[in-house]
Design an enzyme around this catalytic site. Sequence first.
Site, short mmCIF file in Angstrom:
data_model
loop_
_atom_site.label_atom_id
_atom_site.label_comp_id
_atom_site.label_asym_id
_atom_site.label_seq_id
_atom_site.Cartn_x
_atom_site.Cartn_y
_atom_site.Cartn_z
CG HIS A 230 3.26 -2.49 0.10
ND1 HIS A 230 2.81 -2.94 1.30
CD2 HIS A 230 4.31 -1.68 0.39
CE1 HIS A 230 3.56 -2.45 2.28
NE2 HIS A 230 4.46 -1.68 1.75
CG ASP A 303 7.15 -0.22 -2.26
OD1 ASP A 303 7.85 0.73 -1.84
OD2 ASP A 303 7.02 -1.29 -1.64
ZN ZN Z 1 6.00 -0.63 2.74
#
Ligand code: ZN
Length: 444
Positions: A230, A303
């Site tokens: 991320h 995520d």
């Molecule tokens: Zn993470």
Amino acid sequence: MKIVIKNGWVIEPSSGFSGKSDIGIENGVISSVGVNLDGDVSIDAEGMVVTPGFVDIHVHFREPGFESKETIASGARASAHGGVTSVVTMPNTMPPIDNAGMVELVVRRAQDLDGIHIYPAACATKGREGKELTEMADLLQSGAVAVTDDGNDIESSAVLRHVLEYAGMVGIPYLAHCEDEALSEGGAMNEGIASALLGIPGIPREAEETRIERNIRLAKLANAPIHIQHVTTKRGVEIIRQAKREGIFVTAETCPHYWMLTDSQIENYNSNMKMNPPLREKEDIQAIIEGLQDGTIDCIATDHAPHTRTEKNVPFQEAPFGIVGLETLLGCVIKGLVNPGYLSIEKAIQLLTKNPANIIKINAGTLGIGVPADITIFNLEEEWVVTEDYFFSKSSNSPFIGTKLCGKVKCTLCCGKVLYADKDILLPEGLSISPTFLCDRFLI
Ligand SMILES: [Zn+2]
């Protein structure tokens, strides 16, 4: 029984093929690709795009320990709904996945479900405490495809060095959550003008960037690969680009919310805009897009981090970090990257399929003959508004509720089995949605 997906626009990132074609499926694998194929039953994909099933190497399915947020079964159904046929589940469950027995538990649950491919990532350190290394050889043997302490960085540089050395030796990828937690502590959103205006404590971008830098340097020291999870900031992208130029074996992912939203869009203290790392600023979005264009960022992951409404329905600062992402993935890719002309549809599909599969070394993300028939069929042009009741996930903590996205998954097959089909796909006689994926969200 031979299934043929007919008349679709097939995009195959491995060969670079992009054009009209049929795909034949026998015994769960792709048996032929070409024009005018015949079979026992056919799915009409006229006017639709047909690609390998998407591969998402960063999801949280919360089982065991937090089944009210998500289970392996509900997460798998959400995946199929989003066109995702292979996922890597993060090990920050309760208890954490830090030994072979726990990895086997996830593998068994996935097998019982008989749906999408679920690949567990296991912890890099015991109990995710950042102190003692896990038995990575055993974890790999039991079915883990990566190690990570995601949710946290590994605080000690010495421990991380040993994690990288051991993971490199065993041949299992290390997925790095990059965060200096002393610097980010107490923060709830990006530190900047928006946080000052809202009066919310900030997380400086340096908390992420300094650790991307450190973690990559340690990978170089350990002479081992590292995957950066991320990525959100301009400087973060630059550090990775430079490291790649130096020949360090680093790969990276970003997530849809980091190109779709900025911190200035956080309104009404909406806790569905709260995730870690946080939403950044306009120039970061520009850099993320450039990183995707030039290959600095190798793949797109979601995520996917479900939380119940009760947990999120508290003041912004107290709400847990994380948002769901599997079911809005394609819509964000098409609306945010393809339609504005930043990426071709072919390049976007590569970032969703072949590239992530390569990072975790699985046989997916391609439509080659003989590979499992994991296939996503979608409408590239359909616009739709995200609603709270759209989600097959147990949770609906999405910042995109009320947003119009573009690109909608119509049918998802995994190993030749239909796991999702929407009303526009007429399934022929003899073909139906697998029983464990028959989904009414209220029955999950
Ligand atoms: Zn993470």
